[in-house]
Design an enzyme around this catalytic site. Sequence first.
Site, mmCIF file in Angstrom:
data_model
loop_
_atom_site.group_PDB
_atom_site.id
_atom_site.type_symbol
_atom_site.label_atom_id
_atom_site.label_comp_id
_atom_site.label_asym_id
_atom_site.label_seq_id
_atom_site.Cartn_x
_atom_site.Cartn_y
_atom_site.Cartn_z
ATOM 1 N N GLY A 18 0.790 -1.220 0.000
ATOM 2 C CA GLY A 18 0.000 0.000 0.000
ATOM 3 C C GLY A 18 0.825 1.274 0.000
ATOM 4 O O GLY A 18 1.814 1.416 -0.729
ATOM 5 N N ILE A 19 0.429 2.226 0.840
ATOM 6 C CA ILE A 19 1.101 3.524 0.924
ATOM 7 C C ILE A 19 2.550 3.344 1.347
ATOM 8 O O ILE A 19 3.455 3.962 0.791
ATOM 9 C CB ILE A 19 0.356 4.442 1.907
ATOM 10 N N ASP A 38 7.708 -4.058 9.253
ATOM 11 C CA ASP A 38 6.329 -4.500 9.110
ATOM 12 C C ASP A 38 6.168 -5.840 9.799
ATOM 13 O O ASP A 38 7.127 -6.624 9.871
ATOM 14 C CB ASP A 38 5.950 -4.630 7.629
ATOM 15 N N CYS A 61 8.663 -6.737 12.511
ATOM 16 C CA CYS A 61 8.541 -6.045 13.799
ATOM 17 C C CYS A 61 7.077 -5.858 14.172
ATOM 18 O O CYS A 61 6.272 -5.401 13.350
ATOM 19 C CB CYS A 61 9.239 -4.690 13.728
ATOM 20 N N TYR A 154 -10.800 5.543 15.562
ATOM 21 C CA TYR A 154 -9.788 5.856 14.545
ATOM 22 C C TYR A 154 -9.479 7.349 14.506
ATOM 23 O O TYR A 154 -8.310 7.760 14.545
ATOM 24 C CB TYR A 154 -10.271 5.385 13.178
ATOM 25 N N LEU A 186 -9.024 9.005 1.261
ATOM 26 C CA LEU A 186 -9.199 7.564 1.080
ATOM 27 C C LEU A 186 -8.329 7.137 -0.098
ATOM 28 O O LEU A 186 -8.553 7.553 -1.234
ATOM 29 C CB LEU A 186 -10.669 7.237 0.802
ATOM 30 N N VAL A 187 -7.329 6.320 0.178
ATOM 31 C CA VAL A 187 -6.335 5.931 -0.813
ATOM 32 C C VAL A 187 -6.638 4.527 -1.330
ATOM 33 O O VAL A 187 -6.908 3.607 -0.547
ATOM 34 C CB VAL A 187 -4.908 5.976 -0.221
ATOM 35 N N THR A 191 -5.713 -3.177 0.487
ATOM 36 C CA THR A 191 -6.446 -3.292 1.747
ATOM 37 C C THR A 191 -7.752 -2.521 1.709
ATOM 38 O O THR A 191 -8.810 -3.037 2.080
ATOM 39 C CB THR A 191 -5.585 -2.798 2.924
#
Length: 248
Positions: A18-19, A38, A61, A154, A186-187, A191
């Site tokens: 993703g990002i 990650d 991690c 969130y 919103l990207v 996911t």
Amino acid sequence: MSGRLVGRTAVVTGGAGGIGRAFARRLADEGAAVAVLDRADATDVVHEIEEAGGKAIAVTCDLTNPEAVGAARHEVTARIGSAHILVNNAGIYPHQPFDSLTFEDWRRVFSLNTDALFHTCQEFLPDMRAGGWGRIVNVTSNSVGLVVSGVTHYVASKMAAIGFTRALATEVAGDGVTVNALAPSLVRTPTTEAAGSAESFETVARMQAIKRSQVPEDLAGVLAFLVSDDAAFVTAQTLMADGGLVRS
């Protein structure tokens, strides 16, 4: 490669996809050696960077565990050197009405979206201050400026990240370290596409000034600016890189 970050070491959390994946690739293109932290396997993005002529390592991690973050810092330092750049990108975006939230649900969101920032900064910041140069970017969300229902935990976690950014920036500015927040819309990522619907992306795009869905690459260039010397006089800011959805 542009060479703007040659000689720098960058740490990107949540960089396996993703990002974060776009961030890791862009920083490597700019010349940085990149550590991808990650919980998931990040070897694919490391291979992509290496095939393009860059340098990267994957470090598994659990960012919610301070001991694991400490071990990750030791591994990064031993393999590619002390970090100059820290990108706190990892996060979760659960949708749940407030009246059904448990405290466990609440803490799960805060443990990764907010507490992990504390853990990573405590580990990687001292070397930045000692070296007199550092860049920290915390990925937050434009939802703090345009709140929808069902994401109380969130939004609270992302607003806390903004407060953390502003306060930490004030403490470390004298040591040549900047701390900023980057707030996307919103990207489109694997996911978010799996969790949402085509209609949700279209709805958000219609609300933006720029009438198309945001993709990770839209954020990568902004990040590259914030972690470069070009942004040396920019700190304690939250940059809304969201296609003009939040207009303030």
